[in-house]
Design an enzyme around this catalytic site. Structure first.
Site, PDB file in Angstrom:
ATOM      1  N   GLU A   1      -1.569  -9.083   3.338  1.00  0.00           N
ATOM      2  CA  GLU A   1      -1.309  -9.583   4.698  1.00  0.00           C
ATOM      3  C   GLU A   1      -2.778 -10.069   5.090  1.00  0.00           C
ATOM      4  O   GLU A   1      -2.742 -11.057   6.016  1.00  0.00           O
ATOM      5  CB  GLU A   1      -0.490  -8.596   5.659  1.00  0.00           C
ATOM      6  CG  GLU A   1      -1.613  -7.504   6.122  1.00  0.00           C
ATOM      7  CD  GLU A   1      -1.328  -6.247   5.113  1.00  0.00           C
ATOM      8  OE1 GLU A   1      -1.112  -6.283   3.911  1.00  0.00           O
ATOM      9  OE2 GLU A   1      -1.669  -5.312   5.474  1.00  0.00           O
TER      10      GLU A   1
ATOM     11  N   CYS B   1       0.801  -1.274   0.087  1.00  0.00           N
ATOM     12  CA  CYS B   1      -0.006   0.063   0.199  1.00  0.00           C
ATOM     13  C   CYS B   1       0.944   1.324   0.089  1.00  0.00           C
ATOM     14  O   CYS B   1       1.464   1.655  -1.041  1.00  0.00           O
ATOM     15  CB  CYS B   1      -0.904  -0.008   1.010  1.00  0.00           C
ATOM     16  SG  CYS B   1      -2.379   0.947   0.791  1.00  0.00           S
TER      17      CYS B   1
ATOM     18  N   HIS C   1      -3.746  -4.976   0.492  1.00  0.00           N
ATOM     19  CA  HIS C   1      -3.092  -5.362   1.596  1.00  0.00           C
ATOM     20  C   HIS C   1      -3.201  -7.060   1.570  1.00  0.00           C
ATOM     21  O   HIS C   1      -4.095  -7.708   2.052  1.00  0.00           O
ATOM     22  CB  HIS C   1      -3.946  -5.023   2.756  1.00  0.00           C
ATOM     23  CG  HIS C   1      -3.945  -3.570   3.060  1.00  0.00           C
ATOM     24  ND1 HIS C   1      -2.828  -2.781   3.888  1.00  0.00           N
ATOM     25  CD2 HIS C   1      -4.372  -2.473   2.714  1.00  0.00           C
ATOM     26  CE1 HIS C   1      -3.000  -1.882   4.031  1.00  0.00           C
ATOM     27  NE2 HIS C   1      -3.725  -1.302   3.107  1.00  0.00           N
TER      28      HIS C   1
HETATM   29  N1  GLN Z   1      -1.991   7.034   2.776  1.00  0.00           N
HETATM   30  C1  GLN Z   1      -2.066   5.924   1.510  1.00  0.00           C
HETATM   31  C2  GLN Z   1      -3.331   6.124   0.910  1.00  0.00           C
HETATM   32  O1  GLN Z   1      -4.366   6.780   1.614  1.00  0.00           O
HETATM   33  C3  GLN Z   1      -1.801   4.688   2.042  1.00  0.00           C
HETATM   34  C4  GLN Z   1      -2.803   3.967   2.699  1.00  0.00           C
HETATM   35  C5  GLN Z   1      -2.219   2.642   3.358  1.00  0.00           C
HETATM   36  O2  GLN Z   1      -0.966   2.143   3.115  1.00  0.00           O
HETATM   37  N2  GLN Z   1      -3.068   1.827   3.681  1.00  0.00           N
HETATM   38  O3  GLN Z   1      -3.556   6.063  -0.021  1.00  0.00           O
END
Ligand code: GLN
Length: 585
Positions: free
Chosen positions: A518, A390, A516
């Site tokens: 994970e 992410c 994600h």
């Molecule tokens: N801050 C970033 C976004 O909002 C990544 C978010 C995250 O890592 N879950 O896109």
């Protein structure tokens, strides 16, 4: 309230101190009952006033666990999924804030017109209605509800009152309370002490609840005498005092509880006939590989900004345990503060000596961003396996833009709105969003994988579904420049609009994802990307040459990929998971 039929309820409460592992206990019991053939659901009721944990800092709450249907929930739901191999949903996590919000919304609509709205009965009834909800579809034999907090907290009283009333409504054999307590070992006296457990049960009794089973966490095994004493003072049979002494890994907890016959006591008390014997062969093999791997050790660095508080990375840490087992190696974790990489003169080679994989973690806000970018640069240049998740993918994008494509002040608009090269930008749908809670791109979305990439090699298929939680995305106007310089867009949304996975063509393992992964790794279904990453780290550690993967030169894929494909040769069969419905339908 409609009285739930043909379903049994187990409530798990905690006493004495927090962090005893109610989540692991609930997940373990659920796993044991499932392995005996029962249909089990687990849910968590949290006493705080936030509608969900999505707006809380990881320092307050640890990781926010996202479900397929896009709910931002408590991290214990991650344990439930990992142990039970079942997907949870919005219905699996209720906070007191959500309860109050619903009651207040009803009050505003006039649903209680003429009445005084009170905790008893209105708030309690709202909780009981929610408890009955999961039972309605008839999909479960047992519903386990973990109540957050510790007995004695003012804020969880309405949940306890709802449980008390439900037992009265449903009858003795349909609902039981398992109370998890702590039995400290006092070294100087060489004794286990039961008094804190007695006090905790007394407090529970004050709310009108007699626990049916006590699970006692302790450093040392509980002797029969101690069990007898606890039972005697707490009005519980000795056989219903279950000892749970510390295990080497959380994955051994179900095995300890099986030995202590917790599941059999639950079945007996709920009048459920014994289904088949549990088949835990694979589970035991997994524990064995976690404890005694035969392939040596690898060290993986996790670079993030909440490193003092590992609960912020709970699912990542567990996914690495799963991937260690699937690769038959012990994965040592080195948590690295992102800000360290910003320090002048920071010696990456020295600090990362012995590290054979670098994972850059998800996150929000600009603290440590430049440090993350420097760690990624080091991984790219030194050829160390890299995995970005992410925000980790977004930082990898910025790093590549700046240092490979020559776009000097490239950035994400999350950190610099005026960058000349906004390679990561706010998603179109996010531009008008004003409220903070529950407004990100959340939940499961499909992704199409490009053939011949590392992503395809590890997933072994063309269509995957992964869970998201973010507002920003790769800015498509920069795709050609990136491709020219050796970046491969190996996963995109089915319409090709959203970049979901990036890879560097000439790197042994440089894979970063917008979602994600994970959140979907499970004991018996390790996530393919974690398996691949740890495999690459292992190969790197022993200086093994990585086979050429044949990643294609940048070009639009000519043929429409089929919806799915046979797994790639050599891909363990447990990678081939069933497709789950996605939030996009
Ligand atoms: N801050 C970033 C976004 O909002 C990544 C978010 C995250 O890592 N879950 O896109």
């Amino acid at each position: 309230m409609a009285r739930p039929k043909n379903v049994k309820y187990v409530f798990v409460t905690g006493g004495v101190i927090s962090s005893l592992g109610k989540g692991i206990l609930s997940a373990s019991l659920g796993m044991l009952l499932k392995s005996r053939g029962l249909r089990v659901a687990i849910q968590k009721y949290d006493p705080y006033i936030n509608v969900d944990p999505g707006t809380m800092s990881p320092y307050q709450h640890g990781e926010v666990y996202v479900t397929d249907d896009g709910a931002e929930t408590d991290l214990d739901l991650g344990h439930y999924e990992r142990f039970l191999d079942e997907s949870t949903s919005q219905a699996s996590n209720l906070t007191m804030g959500r309860v109050y919000k619903s009651v207040i919304d009803k009050e505003r609509k006039g649903e209680y017109l003429g009445g005084t709205v009170q905790v008893v009965p209105h708030v309690i009834d709202e909780i009981k209605d929610r408890l009955a909800e999961l039972a309605k579809n008839g999909n479960y034999d047992v519903i386990i509800t973990e109540i957050g907090g510790t007995i004695g907290d003012i804020e969880s009283l309405p949940f306890l009152e709802a449980m008390r009333q439900m037992k009265l409504d449903m009858g003795e054999r349909n609902l039981l309370n398992i109370h998890l307590t702590f039995v400290p070992y006092i070294k100087a006296a060489s004794e286990l002490k039961t008094k804190p457990t007695q006090h905790s049960v007394k407090m529970l009794l004050e709310t009108g609840i007699q626990p049916d089973i006590l699970v006692c966490r302790s450093e040392k095994p509980l002797s029969r005498d101690i069990k007898n004493k606890v039972g005697h003072f707490c009005n519980v049979n000795e056989v219903d005092v279950i000892g749970l002494n510390d295990c080497d890994t959380i994955y051994e907890v179900p095995l300890t509880l099986l030995q202590e016959k917790l599941d059999m006591r639950v079945l007996k008390k709920l009048g459920l006939k014994q289904f088949h014997e549990p088949d835990l062969v694979k589970w035991k093999e997994f524990c064995q590989r976690v404890k005694h791997p035969e392939g040596g050790e690898v060290t993986v660095a996790i670079c993030g900004k909440y490193t003092e508080y590992p609960d912020a990375y709970k699912s990542i840490l567990e996914a690495l345990v799963h991937a260690g087992a699937s690769n038959d190696v012990k994965v040592n974790i080195r948590l690295i503060r992102a800000e360290d990489g910003e320090e002048k003169g920071y010696d990456f080679a020295k600090e990362l000596a012995g590290v054979s994989g670098i994972l850059v973690a998800p996150g929000f806000g600009d603290r440590g961003i430049e440090g993350k970018i420097e760690f990624i640069r080091y991984a790219r240049e030194a050829g160390i396996p890299f995995f970005g998740i992410c925000l980790g993918m977004q930082c990898a994008t910025v790093e590549f833009a700046r240092n490979v494509c020559g776009l000097q002040d490239a950035n994400s608009t999350e950190f610099n709105k005026r960058s000349r090269y906004p390679v990561i930008d706010l998603m179109e749908q996010q531009k008008k969003v004003k409220e903070k809670g529950g407004t990100m791109r959340l939940g499961s979305y499909p992704c199409i994988i490009r053939e011949g990439t590392k992503a395809h090699q590890v997933y072994g298929k063309f269509l995957i579904n992964e869970r998201h939680r973010h507002r920003f995305e790769f800015n498509n106007s920069f795709r050609p420049a990136f491709e020219e310089h050796g970046m491969v867009f190996s996963g995109t949304s089915p319409n090709g609009e959203l970049v979901e996975i990036i890879e560097i063509r000439d790197h042994r393992w440089f894979v970063a994802v917008q979602f994600h992964p994970e959140l979907k790794s499970r004991v018996e279904k390790v996530h393919p990307l974690f398996h691949g990453f740890v495999g690459a780290a292992r190969a790197f550690a022993i200086g093994e040459h990585q086979p050429e993967l044949g990643v294609p030169a940048p070009a639009a894929p000519d043929a429409e990929p089929s919806a799915d494909s046979a797994p790639v040769a050599g891909t363990p069969s447990f990678f081939v998971e069933e497709e789950r419905p996605s939030a996009e339908g």
